[in-house]
Design a protein around this motif. Structure first.
Motif, PDB file in Angstrom:
ATOM      1  N   THR A  46       0.838  -1.207   0.000  1.00  0.00           N
ATOM      2  CA  THR A  46       0.000   0.000   0.000  1.00  0.00           C
ATOM      3  C   THR A  46       0.873   1.257   0.000  1.00  0.00           C
ATOM      4  O   THR A  46       0.623   2.230  -0.744  1.00  0.00           O
ATOM      5  CB  THR A  46      -0.924  -0.018   1.224  1.00  0.00           C
ATOM      6  N   LEU A  47       1.924   1.242   0.837  1.00  0.00           N
ATOM      7  CA  LEU A  47       2.824   2.389   0.889  1.00  0.00           C
ATOM      8  C   LEU A  47       3.541   2.586  -0.444  1.00  0.00           C
ATOM      9  O   LEU A  47       3.763   3.731  -0.903  1.00  0.00           O
ATOM     10  CB  LEU A  47       3.829   2.194   2.014  1.00  0.00           C
ATOM     11  N   ALA A  48       3.934   1.465  -1.087  1.00  0.00           N
ATOM     12  CA  ALA A  48       4.627   1.558  -2.369  1.00  0.00           C
ATOM     13  C   ALA A  48       3.735   2.181  -3.427  1.00  0.00           C
ATOM     14  O   ALA A  48       4.192   2.976  -4.281  1.00  0.00           O
ATOM     15  CB  ALA A  48       5.099   0.176  -2.805  1.00  0.00           C
ATOM     16  N   GLU A  49       2.439   1.871  -3.428  1.00  0.00           N
ATOM     17  CA  GLU A  49       1.517   2.455  -4.400  1.00  0.00           C
ATOM     18  C   GLU A  49       1.388   3.972  -4.184  1.00  0.00           C
ATOM     19  O   GLU A  49       1.346   4.758  -5.144  1.00  0.00           O
ATOM     20  CB  GLU A  49       0.151   1.782  -4.285  1.00  0.00           C
ATOM     21  N   VAL A  50       1.335   4.352  -2.892  1.00  0.00           N
ATOM     22  CA  VAL A  50       1.228   5.783  -2.606  1.00  0.00           C
ATOM     23  C   VAL A  50       2.497   6.507  -3.045  1.00  0.00           C
ATOM     24  O   VAL A  50       2.463   7.604  -3.646  1.00  0.00           O
ATOM     25  CB  VAL A  50       0.936   6.022  -1.125  1.00  0.00           C
ATOM     26  N   CYS A  51       3.668   5.894  -2.783  1.00  0.00           N
ATOM     27  CA  CYS A  51       4.947   6.498  -3.177  1.00  0.00           C
ATOM     28  C   CYS A  51       5.033   6.625  -4.701  1.00  0.00           C
ATOM     29  O   CYS A  51       5.529   7.640  -5.246  1.00  0.00           O
ATOM     30  CB  CYS A  51       6.115   5.685  -2.646  1.00  0.00           C
ATOM     31  N   GLU A  52       4.569   5.597  -5.400  1.00  0.00           N
ATOM     32  CA  GLU A  52       4.589   5.655  -6.880  1.00  0.00           C
ATOM     33  C   GLU A  52       3.724   6.800  -7.387  1.00  0.00           C
ATOM     34  O   GLU A  52       4.103   7.542  -8.316  1.00  0.00           O
ATOM     35  CB  GLU A  52       4.091   4.323  -7.431  1.00  0.00           C
ATOM     36  N   LEU A  79      12.223   2.515   4.267  1.00  0.00           N
ATOM     37  CA  LEU A  79      13.278   2.948   3.339  1.00  0.00           C
ATOM     38  C   LEU A  79      12.675   2.906   1.937  1.00  0.00           C
ATOM     39  O   LEU A  79      12.052   1.907   1.546  1.00  0.00           O
ATOM     40  CB  LEU A  79      14.491   2.031   3.443  1.00  0.00           C
ATOM     41  N   VAL A  80      12.887   4.022   1.171  1.00  0.00           N
ATOM     42  CA  VAL A  80      12.348   4.103  -0.189  1.00  0.00           C
ATOM     43  C   VAL A  80      13.500   4.404  -1.138  1.00  0.00           C
ATOM     44  O   VAL A  80      14.328   5.299  -0.880  1.00  0.00           O
ATOM     45  CB  VAL A  80      11.265   5.202  -0.293  1.00  0.00           C
ATOM     46  N   THR A  81      13.574   3.655  -2.261  1.00  0.00           N
ATOM     47  CA  THR A  81      14.598   3.876  -3.292  1.00  0.00           C
ATOM     48  C   THR A  81      13.907   4.198  -4.607  1.00  0.00           C
ATOM     49  O   THR A  81      12.708   3.934  -4.794  1.00  0.00           O
ATOM     50  CB  THR A  81      15.492   2.628  -3.460  1.00  0.00           C
ATOM     51  N   ASP A  82      14.704   4.754  -5.533  1.00  0.00           N
ATOM     52  CA  ASP A  82      14.165   5.017  -6.860  1.00  0.00           C
ATOM     53  C   ASP A  82      14.324   3.788  -7.745  1.00  0.00           C
ATOM     54  O   ASP A  82      14.678   2.700  -7.250  1.00  0.00           O
ATOM     55  CB  ASP A  82      14.844   6.251  -7.466  1.00  0.00           C
ATOM     56  N   HIS A  83      14.120   3.947  -9.058  1.00  0.00           N
ATOM     57  CA  HIS A  83      14.176   2.813  -9.985  1.00  0.00           C
ATOM     58  C   HIS A  83      15.580   2.251 -10.151  1.00  0.00           C
ATOM     59  O   HIS A  83      15.768   1.168 -10.680  1.00  0.00           O
ATOM     60  CB  HIS A  83      13.619   3.244 -11.361  1.00  0.00           C
ATOM     61  N   GLU A 104      21.844  -5.205  -2.854  1.00  0.00           N
ATOM     62  CA  GLU A 104      21.303  -6.021  -1.759  1.00  0.00           C
ATOM     63  C   GLU A 104      20.214  -6.938  -2.303  1.00  0.00           C
ATOM     64  O   GLU A 104      19.452  -6.545  -3.206  1.00  0.00           O
ATOM     65  CB  GLU A 104      20.753  -5.119  -0.661  1.00  0.00           C
ATOM     66  N   PRO A 105      20.124  -8.162  -1.754  1.00  0.00           N
ATOM     67  CA  PRO A 105      19.223  -9.173  -2.344  1.00  0.00           C
ATOM     68  C   PRO A 105      17.779  -8.734  -2.411  1.00  0.00           C
ATOM     69  O   PRO A 105      17.111  -8.941  -3.443  1.00  0.00           O
ATOM     70  CB  PRO A 105      19.412 -10.373  -1.422  1.00  0.00           C
ATOM     71  N   ASP A 106      17.266  -8.155  -1.359  1.00  0.00           N
ATOM     72  CA  ASP A 106      15.836  -7.822  -1.357  1.00  0.00           C
ATOM     73  C   ASP A 106      15.545  -6.670  -2.314  1.00  0.00           C
ATOM     74  O   ASP A 106      14.535  -6.669  -3.029  1.00  0.00           O
ATOM     75  CB  ASP A 106      15.356  -7.474   0.050  1.00  0.00           C
ATOM     76  N   ILE A 107      16.433  -5.659  -2.361  1.00  0.00           N
ATOM     77  CA  ILE A 107      16.246  -4.539  -3.286  1.00  0.00           C
ATOM     78  C   ILE A 107      16.360  -5.030  -4.721  1.00  0.00           C
ATOM     79  O   ILE A 107      15.566  -4.665  -5.613  1.00  0.00           O
ATOM     80  CB  ILE A 107      17.257  -3.418  -2.999  1.00  0.00           C
ATOM     81  N   SER A 108      17.351  -5.859  -4.980  1.00  0.00           N
ATOM     82  CA  SER A 108      17.546  -6.395  -6.338  1.00  0.00           C
ATOM     83  C   SER A 108      16.340  -7.205  -6.782  1.00  0.00           C
ATOM     84  O   SER A 108      15.891  -7.101  -7.933  1.00  0.00           O
ATOM     85  CB  SER A 108      18.807  -7.259  -6.368  1.00  0.00           C
ATOM     86  N   THR A 109      15.781  -7.988  -5.870  1.00  0.00           N
ATOM     87  CA  THR A 109      14.603  -8.795  -6.216  1.00  0.00           C
ATOM     88  C   THR A 109      13.411  -7.907  -6.501  1.00  0.00           C
ATOM     89  O   THR A 109      12.631  -8.138  -7.435  1.00  0.00           O
ATOM     90  CB  THR A 109      14.282  -9.761  -5.066  1.00  0.00           C
ATOM     91  N   ASP A 139       4.716  -1.232 -13.978  1.00  0.00           N
ATOM     92  CA  ASP A 139       5.252  -0.924 -15.302  1.00  0.00           C
ATOM     93  C   ASP A 139       6.521  -1.747 -15.563  1.00  0.00           C
ATOM     94  O   ASP A 139       7.033  -2.438 -14.679  1.00  0.00           O
ATOM     95  CB  ASP A 139       5.569   0.567 -15.402  1.00  0.00           C
ATOM     96  N   ALA A 140       7.026  -1.631 -16.788  1.00  0.00           N
ATOM     97  CA  ALA A 140       8.241  -2.361 -17.145  1.00  0.00           C
ATOM     98  C   ALA A 140       9.417  -1.912 -16.303  1.00  0.00           C
ATOM     99  O   ALA A 140      10.296  -2.698 -15.945  1.00  0.00           O
ATOM    100  CB  ALA A 140       8.550  -2.171 -18.627  1.00  0.00           C
ATOM    101  N   VAL A 141       9.455  -0.636 -15.957  1.00  0.00           N
ATOM    102  CA  VAL A 141      10.510  -0.112 -15.100  1.00  0.00           C
ATOM    103  C   VAL A 141       9.884   0.225 -13.752  1.00  0.00           C
ATOM    104  O   VAL A 141       8.885   0.965 -13.687  1.00  0.00           O
ATOM    105  CB  VAL A 141      11.155   1.150 -15.713  1.00  0.00           C
ATOM    106  N   VAL A 142      10.484  -0.315 -12.733  1.00  0.00           N
ATOM    107  CA  VAL A 142       9.973  -0.093 -11.373  1.00  0.00           C
ATOM    108  C   VAL A 142      10.322   1.332 -10.968  1.00  0.00           C
ATOM    109  O   VAL A 142      11.511   1.690 -10.934  1.00  0.00           O
ATOM    110  CB  VAL A 142      10.557  -1.108 -10.383  1.00  0.00           C
ATOM    111  N   PRO A 143       9.340   2.182 -10.688  1.00  0.00           N
ATOM    112  CA  PRO A 143       9.668   3.580 -10.339  1.00  0.00           C
ATOM    113  C   PRO A 143      10.275   3.709  -8.955  1.00  0.00           C
ATOM    114  O   PRO A 143      11.089   4.603  -8.723  1.00  0.00           O
ATOM    115  CB  PRO A 143       8.304   4.285 -10.413  1.00  0.00           C
ATOM    116  N   CYS A 144       9.883   2.836  -8.031  1.00  0.00           N
ATOM    117  CA  CYS A 144      10.413   2.934  -6.663  1.00  0.00           C
ATOM    118  C   CYS A 144      10.302   1.584  -5.964  1.00  0.00           C
ATOM    119  O   CYS A 144       9.545   0.709  -6.387  1.00  0.00           O
ATOM    120  CB  CYS A 144       9.668   4.005  -5.865  1.00  0.00           C
ATOM    121  N   VAL A 145      11.066   1.439  -4.879  1.00  0.00           N
ATOM    122  CA  VAL A 145      11.045   0.228  -4.037  1.00  0.00           C
ATOM    123  C   VAL A 145      10.876   0.678  -2.590  1.00  0.00           C
ATOM    124  O   VAL A 145      11.561   1.619  -2.159  1.00  0.00           O
ATOM    125  CB  VAL A 145      12.328  -0.605  -4.210  1.00  0.00           C
ATOM    126  N   VAL A 146       9.976   0.004  -1.886  1.00  0.00           N
ATOM    127  CA  VAL A 146       9.719   0.321  -0.486  1.00  0.00           C
ATOM    128  C   VAL A 146      10.138  -0.876   0.383  1.00  0.00           C
ATOM    129  O   VAL A 146       9.722  -2.013   0.118  1.00  0.00           O
ATOM    130  CB  VAL A 146       8.233   0.657  -0.243  1.00  0.00           C
TER     131      VAL A 146
END
Length: 503
Positions: A46-52, A79-83, A104-109, A139-146
């Motif tokens: 839910t947080l990731a959708e709001v961040c996107e 923690l929030v990262t970009d694409h 990092e494994p979880d971010i990469s996944t 989308d094809a490119v992930v805009p952010c990771v939470v």
């Protein structure tokens, strides 16, 4: 028996509790962890959708406030990262902002459109943590990771509290079951204890407290009723047999005495050639009288419950030796006493005197003039399964002795060795064995070193004495002298007198 029933009952209940509570506790722990992980995952999505949405609208500056609000509400680190995996905001450490965590494994996944939920040990956090890392958007490119990180210690405390609750419940159940089991066991074993007490009373010769037949399970009530009926019947038979022995004793003595008087009255009127027959008849009549007395004494001994008492063995031996010395001197046979002093043994009332009298009487019959009869008291350790110390009384003569076969048969009633005199009744040694067993001991016949016979009486030792008269003192000699005048009573009637006193 109560303890065994209670332990078996509690053991069964404990197994049931373990079979129920342990799987339940494990299932509860897994369920709580799974529910917690699912909640963390859904919240992160839910947080990731709001961040996107905010990043698409160009208001990425609101992400730090959004992350902090979410972290305060859920108690997590956000923690929030970009694409590219570069940290845009981190509620725990601002130093992470701008760092690339794509390796990092979880971010990469998550950057490959796959969520990642797991737990690991975090020394910086002070324990195990649960993290849920999800991609924002489809989308094809992930805009952010939470990434949301939660401490597992509150969850573990909740699970531990559940285990403690289960433990308290188990203890309470065991306590309740213990009370119920104890009451049940007592209700079952109470009739058994009553039967045990009644059996001990019956073994002592008299059943005064018969077991109740209206308590306990039906099977035990039936057993108690059968036991009471059997015990009552046995006591009735014993009383009848004892009464018969008493009546026979009285009825037989009178005619035997009358026959003896009549035969003696014939003596002045008989021809000299018939005198020998009269003497033999009187001798057989005397032997018959002794045999009747011996049989009655054995019957009374077998039908009575005699409790052994502590007896000074060496004093009894010294007394009997002093009494028999005069009669042994008439046959030119010596009597010596040797062995241990201050020996107390268990013996039925009057039994040791009768045992020694019978053994000395047999030894005197078998001892030729010029020989010695030895009375020896020897300490001996317990034999076989018995660890109680024992004392041995040896009556050793220097007569012809017996063969092994004769020694084995010597305790049979009415048996006499070939060539033995005809004055004996064949009841002396059976009476000795019965008296020894009534005293908790045993008697055996062994070959004496150098020839002769060694009669060994084994008796259980009682407590030791500290202060008493020693055999051979003037008091014992005087007492032995006073008792020497009653040799006939001591030899032929001591058992009967002892049994009368017992009853």
């Amino acid at each position: 028996m109560t303890r065994r029933i209670l332990l078996s009952h509690l053991g069964l209940i404990l197994l049931v509790l373990l079979a129920l509570e342990v799987p339940f506790g494990l299932f509860y722990a897994r369920s709580e962890l799974s529910s917690f992980s699912h909640t963390a995952h859904q919240g992160a999505m839910t947080l990731a959708e709001v961040c996107e949405e905010k990043m698409e609208r160009g208001i990425a500056g609101d992400l730090p406030d959004l992350a902090r609000a979410y972290g305060r509400r859920t108690g997590s680190r956000v923690l929030v990262t970009d694409h590219r995996g570069v940290v845009l905001t981190d509620t725990a450490a601002l130093a992470y902002v701008g760092r690339n965590l794509s390796a990092e494994p979880d971010i990469s996944t998550a950057l490959r459109h796959r969520p990642f939920v797991g737990s690991r040990s975090s020394p910086s956090a002070g324990g195990n943590v649960l993290f849920a890392t999800v991609p924002g958007g489809s989308d094809a490119v992930v805009p952010c990771v939470v990434r949301t990180v939660y401490m597992l210690s509150p969850l573990k405390a909740k699970i531990h509290a559940a285990w403690l609750t289960l433990g308290f419940i188990g203890v309470a159940v065991l306590a309740a079951v213990s009370l119920i089991g104890f009451a049940l066991a007592r209700s079952i074993t109470r009739p058994v204890r009553a039967l045990e007490l009644a059996t001990a009373q019956l073994a002592d010769g008299r059943l005064t407290d018969p077991p109740a037949t209206d308590h306990g399970p039906l099977e035990l009530r039936r057993l108690a009723a059968s036991f009471t009926a059997t015990a009552t019947r046995l006591q009735h038979l014993l009383r009848e047999q004892q009464a018969f022995a008493s009546d026979v004793s009285h009825q037989l003595r009178t005619p035997l005495t009358a026959v003896r008087l009549r035969l003696e009255n014939f003596e002045p009127h008989l021809a000299p050639c018939a005198q020998d027959s009269l003497d033999k008849a009187l001798g057989e009549l005397e032997r018959l009288s002794l045999m009747v007395q011996g049989l009655l004494a054995l019957a009374r001994l077998e039908n009575s419950a005699i409790r052994p008492e502590p007896v000074d063995l060496d004093i009894v031996v010294a007394d009997r030796a002093a009494i028999w010395t005069a009669f042994a001197d008439e046959q030119q046979v010596g009597i010596t006493v040797s062995g241990a002093r201050a020996v107390r043994v268990w013996g039925a009332p009057g039994a040791l005197e009768q045992i020694i009298d019978n053994l000395l009487s047999n030894a005197l019959r078998a001892s030729p003039p010029g020989t010695v009869i030895t009375l020896a008291v020897v300490d001996a350790p317990g034999q076989g399964e018995h660890t109680t110390p024992e004392a041995e009384l040896h009556v050793i003569d220097q007569g012809p002795g017996m063969t092994r076969a004769e020694r084995l048969r010597a305790f049979d009633r009415f048996w006499r060795a070939a060539g033995a005199d005809h004055d004996g009744t064949g009841l002396g040694l059976p009476m000795v064995r019965q008296l020894a067993r009534a005293s908790g001991g045993e008697v055996t016949l062994e070959a004496a070193p150098g020839g002769g016979l060694d009669a060994v009486v084994r008796l259980r030792c009682a407590e030791s004495r500290t202060h008493r008269e020693r055999p051979g003192t003037s008091a014992n000699v005087d007492r032995a002298g006073r008792r020497a005048d009653h040799r006939g009573t001591a030899v032929n009637g001591s058992l009967e007198g002892a049994l009368r006193r017992e009853h």
